[in-house]
Design an enzyme around this catalytic site. Structure first.
Site, PDB file in Angstrom:
ATOM      1  N   CYS A   3       0.193 -17.557   0.553  1.00 51.77           N
ATOM      2  CA  CYS A   3       1.013 -17.028  -0.552  1.00 51.77           C
ATOM      3  C   CYS A   3       2.343 -16.513  -0.018  1.00 51.77           C
ATOM      4  O   CYS A   3       3.308 -16.388  -0.745  1.00 51.77           O
ATOM      5  CB  CYS A   3       0.269 -15.937  -1.302  1.00 51.77           C
ATOM      6  SG  CYS A   3       0.324 -14.317  -0.505  1.00 51.77           S
TER       7      CYS A   3
ATOM      8  N   LYS B   8     -14.580   5.407  19.384  1.00 53.43           N
ATOM      9  CA  LYS B   8     -14.133   5.395  17.978  1.00 53.43           C
ATOM     10  C   LYS B   8     -14.911   4.281  17.293  1.00 53.43           C
ATOM     11  O   LYS B   8     -14.681   3.094  17.578  1.00 53.43           O
ATOM     12  CB  LYS B   8     -12.614   5.135  17.944  1.00 53.43           C
ATOM     13  CG  LYS B   8     -11.960   5.306  16.586  1.00 53.43           C
ATOM     14  CD  LYS B   8     -10.439   5.391  16.770  1.00 53.43           C
ATOM     15  CE  LYS B   8      -9.666   5.255  15.474  1.00 53.43           C
ATOM     16  NZ  LYS B   8      -9.770   6.401  14.588  1.00 53.43           N
TER      17      LYS B   8
ATOM     18  N   GLU C   4     -12.679 -22.776  -2.836  1.00 59.25           N
ATOM     19  CA  GLU C   4     -13.734 -21.801  -3.119  1.00 59.25           C
ATOM     20  C   GLU C   4     -15.006 -22.017  -2.290  1.00 59.25           C
ATOM     21  O   GLU C   4     -15.633 -21.039  -1.861  1.00 59.25           O
ATOM     22  CB  GLU C   4     -14.074 -21.818  -4.607  1.00 59.25           C
ATOM     23  CG  GLU C   4     -12.917 -21.272  -5.432  1.00 59.25           C
ATOM     24  CD  GLU C   4     -13.263 -21.077  -6.886  1.00 59.25           C
ATOM     25  OE1 GLU C   4     -13.763 -22.029  -7.494  1.00 59.25           O
ATOM     26  OE2 GLU C   4     -13.050 -19.972  -7.405  1.00 59.25           O
TER      27      GLU C   4
ATOM     28  N   CYS D 136       5.634  -4.168   4.825  1.00 61.55           N
ATOM     29  CA  CYS D 136       6.981  -3.598   4.805  1.00 61.55           C
ATOM     30  C   CYS D 136       7.592  -3.473   6.206  1.00 61.55           C
ATOM     31  O   CYS D 136       8.624  -2.826   6.366  1.00 61.55           O
ATOM     32  CB  CYS D 136       6.908  -2.216   4.174  1.00 61.55           C
ATOM     33  SG  CYS D 136       5.923  -1.092   5.186  1.00 61.55           S
TER      34      CYS D 136
ATOM     35  N   PHE E 267      -6.567 -14.991  -6.128  1.00 60.82           N
ATOM     36  CA  PHE E 267      -8.011 -15.129  -5.861  1.00 60.82           C
ATOM     37  C   PHE E 267      -8.837 -14.899  -7.121  1.00 60.82           C
ATOM     38  O   PHE E 267      -9.956 -14.384  -7.054  1.00 60.82           O
ATOM     39  CB  PHE E 267      -8.446 -14.170  -4.731  1.00 60.82           C
ATOM     40  CG  PHE E 267      -7.465 -14.126  -3.596  1.00 60.82           C
ATOM     41  CD1 PHE E 267      -7.293 -15.242  -2.778  1.00 60.82           C
ATOM     42  CD2 PHE E 267      -6.674 -13.008  -3.363  1.00 60.82           C
ATOM     43  CE1 PHE E 267      -6.358 -15.231  -1.759  1.00 60.82           C
ATOM     44  CE2 PHE E 267      -5.739 -12.990  -2.350  1.00 60.82           C
ATOM     45  CZ  PHE E 267      -5.581 -14.109  -1.545  1.00 60.82           C
TER      46      PHE E 267
ATOM     47  N   CYS F  25       2.589 -11.589   2.837  1.00 59.25           N
ATOM     48  CA  CYS F  25       2.470 -10.800   4.072  1.00 59.25           C
ATOM     49  C   CYS F  25       3.442 -11.283   5.138  1.00 59.25           C
ATOM     50  O   CYS F  25       3.624 -10.643   6.160  1.00 59.25           O
ATOM     51  CB  CYS F  25       1.040 -10.909   4.627  1.00 59.25           C
ATOM     52  SG  CYS F  25       0.676 -12.554   5.293  1.00 59.25           S
TER      53      CYS F  25
ATOM     54  N   CYS G  13       0.805  -1.232   0.000  1.00 60.87           N
ATOM     55  CA  CYS G  13       0.000   0.000   0.000  1.00 60.87           C
ATOM     56  C   CYS G  13       0.837   1.281   0.000  1.00 60.87           C
ATOM     57  O   CYS G  13       0.373   2.320  -0.423  1.00 60.87           O
ATOM     58  CB  CYS G  13      -0.924   0.000   1.210  1.00 60.87           C
ATOM     59  SG  CYS G  13      -0.056   0.257   2.775  1.00 60.87           S
TER      60      CYS G  13
ATOM     61  N   CYS H 163       7.838   1.722   4.664  1.00 61.76           N
ATOM     62  CA  CYS H 163       7.419   2.547   3.518  1.00 61.76           C
ATOM     63  C   CYS H 163       7.231   4.002   3.928  1.00 61.76           C
ATOM     64  O   CYS H 163       7.246   4.891   3.087  1.00 61.76           O
ATOM     65  CB  CYS H 163       6.141   2.004   2.888  1.00 61.76           C
ATOM     66  SG  CYS H 163       4.695   2.083   3.955  1.00 61.76           S
TER      67      CYS H 163
ATOM     68  N   CYS I 112      -3.478  -9.914   5.999  1.00 59.32           N
ATOM     69  CA  CYS I 112      -3.237 -11.177   5.301  1.00 59.32           C
ATOM     70  C   CYS I 112      -4.527 -11.519   4.574  1.00 59.32           C
ATOM     71  O   CYS I 112      -5.571 -11.647   5.212  1.00 59.32           O
ATOM     72  CB  CYS I 112      -2.869 -12.292   6.274  1.00 59.32           C
ATOM     73  SG  CYS I 112      -2.722 -13.874   5.427  1.00 59.32           S
TER      74      CYS I 112
END
Ligand SMILES: Cc1cc2nc3c(=O)[nH]c(=O)nc-3n(C[C@H](O)[C@H](O)[C@H](O)COP(=O)(O)OP(=O)(O)OC[C@H]3O[C@@H](n4cnc5c(N)ncnc54)[C@H](O)[C@@H]3O)c2cc1C
Ligand code: FES
Ligand code: FES
Length: 1272
Positions: free
Chosen positions: A112, A404, A1215, A50, A779, A115, A42, A72, A148
């Site tokens: 994968c 919040k 799926e 990161c 995906f 993350c 992102c 980042c 993730c």
């Protein structure tokens, strides 16, 4: 003068000549230090990919400290004197893994793996900061900033909680069998497991530093106010910025005009705090994490600062730990100063409690401290926020709370923040002073001033007075109605209900009616628990057993390679798309002159530069591709964000900067041509030119029932669809080669890109070599869409003859690339007293986006029947063409929508009859349905009836908190088309074996399963095998990795290859019964026996089959906010004889949590006039986080159902679980119904509950009335 820091113990020194000023720590680590373990996505502190750890000496305490940081957002020039630890620095496969890495791999906490390094480093930093002693609660609370998309978080949290000092027994038991100390990295000095403590730089001199760059920009690092104001004196009228935590540009991208950067993060005077009897003074550069520690200490020691505990709870919800570790109080307040619309939590809280800001324009300034509301009106030019002064508040008479309310549990913007302070007289029957503050309502409103005045001298704990206050408040709060903000009526009502919540909380307990009591609290999430039940068959080989993922360890050490980890090539160029933004505009001219004048910008290419066909969806794939989809728009712009060309430049940052200078000129065919951003607008306008009948997928009733006592009509809406949110965005690297071009594409289906690139470049297909080792999540989003990226990068490479790297940013990926097909439906249904459908007409529409390609109706119309008898059902369907990117398959495409639509009808029937929805479902099953036994068993196993009775009781006793429960069945049809190759090669030197298939590993565990199969068939240990990347030589023409079934297909081809090899080796084995494998291979080699085998799967090899499943969800909802807690989920899924239960459970958990995103948190909002996607960042698009998963998550595999139709008796499983997540929307409906009943509505007053069922919708559906906000 040099900036010095260490990375993993190695000293780095940088100067402006070598490293540009804007270089982030991520860029430095990856591109200068060449450590590719640290990932990014992102680039704004929202995903955690990161995260690395920093270590340094605290400027005030002088203690060595360590903290996690989003690299980042960290500028490399701010790293002077720091030790930077990346995932490579704590362990590797070669030198030994860190315990955290090993534990995560052993718990199958990776899919994968994209993350994973961020997860590992977040945990490592947490452990370091807490001296190795963390609690389970701290672990669960610390991953709000790590997204993730694959695992559903459960195994990650379990792995890390197992390292906690209070780890529960189940987790510790799970570790017993797996820990292998020989793999753990030991410290060469202490002999203990490495904790990365050795520092290379801790004693570095801390002198001020100043650098001037070629472009005349300056960077300064200062350590005290004297040094700071000396620099300030030189700034004059130049635009400058002070660097506290450098995180604000993650929220609002900073101006490119800045000339002077002054790092004040180590200024001693700004990092201190001082406490007296009446005040607490905290330095402006104190980070939020530090502030939380200071507040806790001071509150514990002084009862008049106890309100600080409340602030700590609130700060805990600001951003995420890595953000809070560096973000400063002053930086946050300046964000509010610079952008009044910014809903700063800190500004709001400061206003409420009466904090003051002390500003400095010289080191020894003694200006009068200001209220925050005055501060935003003074000039801050060359001034510094020196300190924030918190007052003491009499804890007997003052009551402070803050709230919040967010769409996701953590790391999210708020719908509305509120904080309240009431000071009472000694009898507590009259308000002496009131502060009622909000953020997120409108730019102008922080204080509800009129209400604050009104409340004074009143006894607020009297119903009648309270009613007057609410009315006043309601008339005073006028939220901005601006997309993508949530509905203004929600935010207005929320402002009132939060104040009611506050009053319930602080009122004398004895005056509150018990039924209102739970309304006083915010939902509290317990530490999550989980169970995974599957059959363990001792006698079986490695196959059918739970084993860790084969590449889990290298994923945890950061050694796995993704596309963007390919080393930088000589002369490499970076590409960035130029996106069009005038929907319906016809491109007249594109002028890239200004961009091309920038130093380092090399080329711009658009449609006119394409030598062949401008289409990335080759029409030879008929049945899938119907329309040409242009790589670069050459005429009428079909959607906001459609690529119109690419810029090539010498760096990633430059390419993205330069593309903003490309000007696109449009003309228009017609004035005011309508724009339909989504299916919703097409549907509402009944735009017949955009609605296309698809008769091929109509279903006709065979015979209707006659007992049509009841008749209803209804509407279903899943119009806000879902972004794939793979953590590795679309990317491609193209490198010129002697035979043409090597293409490394993040692709689920190379064949489609292979044809598309060849057609586009007009080159023979055999000159293009595609390679895919793995992808960082897909995906479905990389089945077809990657072809556009591959084409664009290949064009750049072809025309420049230089390597080209195209890495899409999150924003571009979200704007330019299509998403899940959304759906809307209408139905008329007639049924008998049992709920059995006698006649149904269901018409559904699916949003294609801007093309008719890759439709999913063939899935939707098959799955709409789910497990029911459909002989009396008529189903018709249309495709809607909207002005959004052409939609594409996303995990369980069409099927998710289909099952949701049908189950929606079942719920509607049940509400109409006042029956349990489970009974209605039972009444509609086919005669031979497996659910006739499976459903009652499940109902009994999950204790549905008892729990439902308890829920009803709970709901009757609590006015503002309600619970709900639901069950959903799922029948999933598994099939696959096309062909796929597999290759197995045995090497004669040592008997090791390489495997490869056309199936692409993207986290689904395909590689683990094929190794398990090969090991089982050849009867060899797992470490004999490795997997090689897919490529277009061995996997020419292979079908894409789609439809859950590729793992099974890959296992099928590998099984056949291995069996063929066994057959070839059999004579040698028979002749040498005692020979080792290596010996047999050696003999075979010498006899010229072919030790390599290729086998091809074809469609006819598989008989389609069904997967069955059931899910049950229980929720708790706070109807004063709309927030919900997913208390428990049970999933039962039939996996045949699961080849790898650990992998399959991961798929089920991860799939279900992706489904939760559809139903709870993920919302795509488009501008209604321009069709621009307004939710294209981690700030406003929210996939579920670690605290959004079920608190109690129970998975059970039905394993005694061997699949006789396909390979090794197993079934596909990734799926189906997505489709079952709709169950949460029904559980929510149950809770909402209970709230509506209390609010005077009837169950039969059916309402459409659109996805996502987010807090705003939950709240508004409940229909609360202010008149009911009472105390007794
Ligand atoms: C992922 C993410 C999530 C977030 N979530 C929230 C949230 O939930 N609620 C919320 O309120 N905020 C949130 N924020 C905003 C965050 O709190 C701010 O980015 C942060 O506090 C800014 O502090 P900083 O030290 O990084 O400021 P910097 O980025 O270093 O500086 C920001 C501005 O402040 C000025 N400045 C810095 N220090 C001083 C000083 N001492 N005196 C004068 N000027 C100064 C700088 O010149 C600059 O203009 C979020 C941010 C991110 C990236
Ligand atoms: S890339 Fe840094 S947090 Fe997402
Ligand atoms: S494993 Fe976490 S994003 Fe894929």
């Amino acid at each position: 003068m040099e900036v010095s820091f260490s990375i993993n113990g190695k000293i780095h020194k940088i100067t402006p000549a070598a490293v540009p000023l804007d270089t982030s720590l991520t860029t430095y680590i990856r591109d200068y230090a060449n450590l590719k373990g640290t990932k990014f996505m992102c680039l704004e502190g929202g995903c955690g990919a990161c995260i690395v750890m920093l270590k340094g000496v605290h400027p005030v305490t002088k203690q060595n400290t360590s903290w996690a940081v989003n690299s980042c957002l960290q500028n490399i020039y701010s790293c002077h004197g720091l030790d930077i630890i990346t995932v490579e620095g704590i362990g590797s496969k070669k030198d030994g893994m860190h315990k955290i890495q090993k534990r995560l791999a052993d718990f199958n906490g990776t899919q994968c793996g994209f993350c994973t390094p961020g997860m590992v480093m977040n945990m490592f930093s947490l452990m370091e900061a807490k001296n190795g002693k963390v609690t389970m609660e701290e672990v669960e609370n610390s991953f709000g900033g790590n997204i993730c998309r694959c695992t559903g978080y459960r195994p990650i949290l379990d792995a890390f909680k197992s390292l906690a000092i209070d780890a529960d027994k189940n987790l510790l038991d799970a570790c017993k069998d797996i820990e292998d100390l020989s793999d753990i990295k030991m410290c060469p000095k202490s002999g203990n497991p490495c904790s990365g403590k050795c520092s290379s730089l801790l004693n570095i001199e801390k002198n001020p530093m100043s650098f001037t760059f070629d472009d005349e920009r300056e960077f300064h690092k200062v350590y005290n106010l004297e040094q700071l104001f000396k620099i300030m004196g030189t700034i004059k009228y130049r635009p400058y910025i002070l660097i506290g935590g450098n995180t604000a540009h993650g929220v609002y991208r900073r101006s490119t005009d800045l000339k002077v950067f002054v790092d004040i993060s180590s200024v001693e005077e700004l990092k201190t705090y001082k406490v007296t009897e009446n005040s607490l003074e905290v330095g402006g550069a104190v980070t939020l994490t530090e502030a939380m520690e200071i507040f806790t200490k001071v509150a514990n020691e002084n009862k008049n600062f106890q309100y600080l505990h409340e602030i700590v709870k609130h700060f805990d919800k600001i951003g995420n730990p890595a953000l809070r570790n560096v973000a400063t109080l002053a930086g946050n307040l300046m964000l509010k100063y610079n952008y009044l619309q910014f809903p700063s939590d800190i500004y709001m809280i400061m206003e409420t409690i009466g904090a003051k800001l002390s500003l400095l324009s010289a080191p020894d300034d003694n200006l009068n401290p200001l209220n925050p509301s005055d501060f935003v009106n003074v000039s801050m030019r060359r001034k510094v926020i020196g300190k924030i002064i918190f007052p003491a508040l009499d804890s007997e008479q003052s009551f402070f709370r803050s709230y919040k309310v967010m769409p996701r549990a953590q790391n999210s913007y708020s719908y509305t923040n509120a904080s309240f302070l009431l000071k009472f007289n000694t009898n507590k029957d009259s308000v002496v002073d009131a502060k009622i503050c909000y953020a997120g309502i409108s730019e102008d409103l922080t204080h509800a001033e009129r209400t604050e005045k009104f409340i004074k001298d009143k006894n607020i704990f009297v119903n009648e007075v309270l009613q007057q206050v609410f009315e006043k408040l309601s008339s005073e709060v006028h939220p901005d109605a601006k997309l993508p903000l949530a509905a203004d009526d929600y935010r207005k009502n929320l402002a009132v209900s939060l104040f009611y919540k506050f009053i319930l909380d602080i009122a004398p307990k004895n005056i509150i009616d018990t039924k209102y009591k739970t309304g006083s609290a915010v939902l509290k999430r317990e530490i999550s628990t989980a169970s995974q039940e599957f059959e363990y068959i001792e006698s079986r080989s490695k196959l059918y057993k739970k084993i860790p993922k084969v590449e889990g360890e290298v994923q945890c050490t950061g050694e796995t390679q993704y596309i963007n980890d390919l080393p930088k090539q000589h002369n490499e160029l970076f590409a960035a798309f130029v996106l069009g933004d005038k929907v319906n505009g016809i491109i007249k001219n594109i002028d890239a002159t200004e961009a091309l004048q920038m130093s380092g910008v090399i080329a711009f290419f658009s449609a006119k530069d394409i030598p062949g066909i401008n289409n990335f969806m080759p029409l030879c794939f008929d049945g899938f591709n119907y329309d040409v989809e242009e790589i670069f728009c050459s005429g009428k712009l079909l959607y906001h964000g459609q690529p119109v060309g690419i810029i090539l430049a010498e760096s990633f940052d430059l390419a993205y900067k330069a593309r903003n200078f490309v000007k696109v000129e449009y003309s228009y065919e017609k004035e005011d041509e309508p724009i339909y951003p989504t299916i919703r607008e097409v549907y509402k306008a009944k735009a017949s030119d955009r609605l296309i009948d698809i008769p091929k997928y109509f279903i006709q009733a065979e015979k209707c029932g006659t007992d049509r006592k009841h008749k209803i009509k209804g509407h279903f809406e899943m119009a806000s669809t879902q972004y794939h949110h793979y953590m590795e965005t679309q990317q491609c690297v193209c490198i010129p080669s002697e035979d043409g071009m090597d293409i490394y594409s993040s692709s689920q289906w190379t064949d489609t890109a292979h044809v598309a690139v060849a057609e586009m470049l007009k080159v023979p297909q055999n000159t293009l070599n595609f390679f895919v080792r793995r992808i960082g999540g897909a995906f479905g989003g990389k089945i077809s869409r990657h072809a556009q990226i591959a084409c664009a990068a290949a064009l750049g490479c072809y025309l420049t003859r230089k390597p080209v790297r195209l890495i899409m940013t999150m924003e571009d990926n979200m704007r330019a690339i299509g998403k899940r097909f959304s759906a809307i439906s209408d139905y008329d249904v007639e049924f008998d007293d049992t709920g059995k459908i006698q006649k149904l007409h269901h018409h559904y529409i699916q949003d294609q986006g801007c093309s008719l390609n890759e439709p999913v109706q063939f899935n939707t119309s098959v799955f709409i029947k789910n497990c029911y008898n459909i002989e009396s059902w008529d189903v018709t369907t249309q495709s809607a063409l909207s002005h959004s990117a052409s939609n594409t398959w996303m995990r369980a495409p069409g099927t998710t929508e289909a099952i949701a639509m049908t189950e929606h009808v079942m719920e509607h029937i049940a509400r109409t009859l006042g029956k349990d929805p489970v009974d209605v479902r039972m009444a509609n099953l086919t005669e031979d349905s497996v659910f006739k036994t499976m459903m009652p068993e499940f109902v009994s196993n999950v204790e549905y009836k008892q729990r439902k009775a308890e829920i009803d009781k709970f709901n009757s006793l609590n006015r503002w908190t309600k619970r709900g429960i639901a069950i959903v069945p799922m029948k999933y049809y598994i099939f696959c088309v096309g062909t796929m190759h597999g290759t197995v090669s045995i090497y004669h030197g040592d008997g090791t074996i390489a495997l490869s298939t056309g199936g692409i590993e993207m986290g689904q565990g395909l590689n683990t399963k094929i190794i398990q199969v090969a090991s089982h068939i050849l009867n060899l240990p797992i470490d004999k095998f490795v997997i090689k990347p897919s490529n277009t030589l061995n996997n020419a023409n292979d079908v894409g990795t789609v439809a859950s079934v590729t793992s099974e297909i890959s296992c099928f081809v590998i099984k056949n290859c291995c069996e063929m090899l066994l057959e070839r080796l059999k004579p040698i084995k028979d002749e040498n019964p005692d020979a080792t494998w290596e010996k047999i291979v050696d003999i075979a080699f010498k006899k010229n026996i072919d030790l390599s085998v290729t086998f091809m799967y074809k469609e006819e090899d598989m008989v389609p089959y069904y997967v069955y499943g059931l899910s049950c969800a229980e929720v708790e909802v706070d109807f004063l906010t709309g927030n919900m807690l997913l208390k428990r989920v049970d999933i039962l899924e039939d996996t045949g004889e699961s080849m790898s239960p650990g992998i399959d459970i991961g798929q089920i958990e991860g799939g279900f949590v992706i489904g939760l995103g559809i139903w709870l948190t993920e919302n795509l909002v488009y501008d209604q006039k321009t069709a621009e996607l307004l939710t294209d960042r981690s700030f406003n698009y929210k996939p579920p986080g670690a605290q959004d998963i079920p608190v109690d998550f129970r998975i059970k595999l039905v394993q005694k159902s061997p699949n006789k139709f396909f390979v090794l008796r197993s079934k596909a499983c990734s799926e189906p679980p997505v489709t079952m997540a709709v169950v949460v929307s029904f559980a929510l409906r149950y809770a909402i119904d209970a709230a509506r009943r209390d609010n005077g509505l009837k169950d039969s007053d059916w309402y459409t509950l659109e996805a996502p069922v987010s807090p705003d919708k939950i709240f508004l559906m409940a229909n609360n009335k202010i008149q009911d906000y009472k105390l007794n």
